[in-house]
Design a protein around this motif. Structure first.
Motif, PDB file in Angstrom:
ATOM      1  N   GLN A 207      38.369  37.248  37.275  1.00 29.28           N
ATOM      2  CA  GLN A 207      39.831  37.308  37.293  1.00 29.28           C
ATOM      3  C   GLN A 207      40.351  38.735  37.054  1.00 29.28           C
ATOM      4  OE1 GLN A 207      38.441  34.358  35.360  1.00 29.28           O
ATOM      5  NE2 GLN A 207      38.521  33.662  37.491  1.00 29.28           N
ATOM      6  N   GLY A 208      39.420  39.650  36.808  1.00 23.23           N
ATOM      7  CA  GLY A 208      39.827  41.045  36.710  1.00 23.23           C
ATOM      8  C   GLY A 208      39.482  41.697  35.388  1.00 23.23           C
ATOM      9  N   ASP A 209      39.200  42.990  35.463  1.00 25.55           N
ATOM     10  CA  ASP A 209      39.037  43.868  34.303  1.00 25.55           C
ATOM     11  C   ASP A 209      40.418  44.476  34.063  1.00 25.55           C
ATOM     12  OD1 ASP A 209      38.460  45.839  32.487  1.00 25.55           O
ATOM     13  OD2 ASP A 209      36.883  46.786  33.670  1.00 25.55           O
ATOM     14  N   LYS A 210      41.103  44.017  33.032  1.00 25.30           N
ATOM     15  CA  LYS A 210      42.511  44.368  32.839  1.00 25.30           C
ATOM     16  C   LYS A 210      42.656  45.714  32.132  1.00 25.30           C
ATOM     17  CE  LYS A 210      42.939  40.441  30.739  1.00 25.30           C
ATOM     18  NZ  LYS A 210      43.473  39.318  29.922  1.00 25.30           N
ATOM     19  N   ARG A 211      43.492  46.587  32.677  1.00 24.95           N
ATOM     20  CA  ARG A 211      43.864  47.819  31.998  1.00 24.95           C
ATOM     21  C   ARG A 211      45.203  47.602  31.308  1.00 24.95           C
ATOM     22  NH1 ARG A 211      42.914  53.139  32.446  1.00 24.95           N
ATOM     23  NH2 ARG A 211      40.774  52.411  32.106  1.00 24.95           N
ATOM     24  N   VAL A 212      45.167  47.599  29.992  1.00 25.72           N
ATOM     25  CA  VAL A 212      46.361  47.421  29.167  1.00 25.72           C
ATOM     26  C   VAL A 212      46.727  48.786  28.599  1.00 25.72           C
ATOM     27  CG1 VAL A 212      47.359  46.251  27.175  1.00 25.72           C
ATOM     28  CG2 VAL A 212      45.676  45.054  28.602  1.00 25.72           C
ATOM     29  N   ILE A 233      30.134  43.254  40.787  1.00 20.69           N
ATOM     30  CA  ILE A 233      30.468  42.758  39.452  1.00 20.69           C
ATOM     31  C   ILE A 233      31.478  43.680  38.774  1.00 20.69           C
ATOM     32  CG2 ILE A 233      28.255  41.626  39.106  1.00 20.69           C
ATOM     33  CD1 ILE A 233      27.556  44.055  37.236  1.00 20.69           C
ATOM     34  N   ARG A 234      31.728  44.849  39.380  1.00 16.10           N
ATOM     35  CA  ARG A 234      32.592  45.852  38.759  1.00 16.10           C
ATOM     36  C   ARG A 234      33.993  45.766  39.336  1.00 16.10           C
ATOM     37  NH1 ARG A 234      29.254  51.058  40.301  1.00 16.10           N
ATOM     38  NH2 ARG A 234      29.431  49.946  42.289  1.00 16.10           N
ATOM     39  N   GLY A 235      34.980  45.761  38.442  1.00 17.17           N
ATOM     40  CA  GLY A 235      36.360  45.712  38.896  1.00 17.17           C
ATOM     41  C   GLY A 235      36.997  47.085  39.025  1.00 17.17           C
ATOM     42  N   ASN A 236      36.311  48.127  38.577  1.00 13.76           N
ATOM     43  CA  ASN A 236      36.884  49.472  38.607  1.00 13.76           C
ATOM     44  C   ASN A 236      37.432  49.811  39.980  1.00 13.76           C
ATOM     45  OD1 ASN A 236      34.253  49.268  36.952  1.00 13.76           O
ATOM     46  ND2 ASN A 236      35.404  50.868  35.882  1.00 13.76           N
ATOM     47  N   LEU A 237      38.615  50.416  40.020  1.00 14.40           N
ATOM     48  CA  LEU A 237      39.199  50.807  41.306  1.00 14.40           C
ATOM     49  C   LEU A 237      38.288  51.761  42.045  1.00 14.40           C
ATOM     50  CD1 LEU A 237      42.962  51.256  40.315  1.00 14.40           C
ATOM     51  CD2 LEU A 237      41.789  49.205  41.166  1.00 14.40           C
ATOM     52  N   GLY A 241      37.379  47.872  43.396  1.00 14.27           N
ATOM     53  CA  GLY A 241      38.150  46.760  42.863  1.00 14.27           C
ATOM     54  C   GLY A 241      39.577  46.756  43.387  1.00 14.27           C
ATOM     55  N   LYS A 242      40.189  45.581  43.414  1.00 16.11           N
ATOM     56  CA  LYS A 242      41.570  45.420  43.862  1.00 16.11           C
ATOM     57  C   LYS A 242      42.476  45.333  42.647  1.00 16.11           C
ATOM     58  CE  LYS A 242      44.609  42.289  46.477  1.00 16.11           C
ATOM     59  NZ  LYS A 242      44.674  41.002  47.211  1.00 16.11           N
ATOM     60  N   GLY A 243      43.493  46.192  42.585  1.00  9.29           N
ATOM     61  CA  GLY A 243      44.387  46.219  41.445  1.00  9.29           C
ATOM     62  C   GLY A 243      45.577  45.287  41.622  1.00  9.29           C
ATOM     63  N   VAL A 244      45.725  44.332  40.720  1.00  8.31           N
ATOM     64  CA  VAL A 244      46.831  43.379  40.764  1.00  8.31           C
ATOM     65  C   VAL A 244      47.562  43.429  39.421  1.00  8.31           C
ATOM     66  CG1 VAL A 244      47.496  40.972  41.026  1.00  8.31           C
ATOM     67  CG2 VAL A 244      45.585  41.887  42.368  1.00  8.31           C
TER      68      VAL A 244
END
Length: 318
Positions: A207-212, A233-237, A241-244
């Motif tokens: 569901q994403g690696d969230k940047r807060v 397996i990596r969400g990094n842009l 990765g796709k940023g949502v």
């Protein structure tokens, strides 16, 4: 105000997504004077102040490609600015470390530096999470082959990562079958010469690696979920990765409101927390990003919030 950005070469900026550019644009909108240099331009000589050799005073053109114009070039003492913003991208290598010491000397000479150089040194981005064990997944930090194998045997599905990586570089997942675990350990710990972090795999990465983002101790109300694509397996842009953008969750807020005031008190004006599911995985302090992605998708003006906080911090330090 006169603001000096210590950053990667301006020519390398991708302005459609660059966070430092978004800071500059908001600062320029308010009439602040923009200067820029690279860490390699920092010079100190006995009897003089830390100086940015050949610093460039720039204006923004509004053009996507030729986005800045150099108005003048000068040797600029950091203490003669209103604020210095350290925005050099990772890795945190020896040269970055040396630059923080030069910036620390500039502080002693009267410069105001954000994020604070000593705080940059004291918060390595992967290891900083150890201070907050209540928020992290089961984690091991070691050079030991045997300890890593024992951790994998206990947790079965793990992530291994180098401590000096960025953008998802050098991250491996090893499942219950242990396929290639030995080879991966050898690659990362280099025969026991280098320390490795191992964490239990958090399936919510799907569901994403969230940047807060936390600015001046206060969480931005939206985060950027960086969602792995395909078999990654990596969400990094940087790893595709796709940023949502999405509102922060109650758990995200709990983590941010716990860490934010502590970080701010230590001189960290801007922090980027990485959260997968309910688990904190990194505390980014060197050059946190995602301002533009969040602003573009939600309408919440992250650069405005940051420059507001910067102006307040400058006045408070006066």
């Amino acid at each position: 105000m006169k603001l000096l950005f210590v950053a990667d070469p301006l020519e390398s900026f991708k302005t459609y997504k660059d966070t430092t550019f978004s800071m500059m644009r908001e600062a320029a909108r308010r009439g602040h004077q923009l200067w820029a240099c690279h860490p390699a331009d920092l010079v100190w000589q006995q009897g003089a102040k830390v100086t940015a050799h050949g610093a460039r005073c720039i204006t923004l053109t509004g053009d996507a490609d030729d986005w800045f114009k150099v108005e003048q070039t000068a040797d600029l003492a950091l203490a003669d600015t209103d604020a210095v913003l350290m925005r050099k991208d990772p890795p945190f290598d020896s040269e970055f470390f040396y630059a923080t010491h030069l910036l620390g000397q500039a502080e002693r000479e009267g410069a105001k530096v954000f994020n604070k150089p000593a705080a940059l040194r004291d918060h390595p981005e992967k290891l900083a999470i150890l201070e907050f064990p209540q928020f992290i997944a089961p984690t091991l930090v070691t050079r030991s082959d045997a300890a890593i194998r024992a951790f994998h045997a206990e947790h079965r599905d793990v992530i291994l990562k180098p401590l000096d990586g960025m953008g998802g570089m050098g991250i491996f997942r090893v499942g219950p079958d242990g396929m290639n675990l030995g080879s991966i350990i050898e690659t990362l710990n280099k025969g026991g010469a280098e320390t490795v972090m191992v964490q239990r795999y958090v399936p919510e990465i799907k569901q994403g690696d969230k940047r807060v983002l936390v600015i001046g101790g206060v969480p931005v109300p939206f985060c950027l979920a960086r969602i792995p694509q395909g078999s990654e397996i990596r969400g990094n842009l940087a790893a595709g990765g796709k940023g949502v953008a999405q509102p922060i969750s109650a758990r995200d807020r709990e983590i941010a409101e716990t860490i934010g005031p502590i970080a701010a008190a230590r001189g960290l004006l801007l922090v980027g927390l990485d959260v997968i599911g309910d688990c904190l995985t990194e505390i980014n302090v060197t050059s946190p990003t995602c301002f533009q992605e969040i602003s573009d998708q939600t309408g919440f003006d992250v650069p405005k919030m940051f420059i507001d906080a910067l102006e307040q911090a400058i006045l408070a330090a006066a």
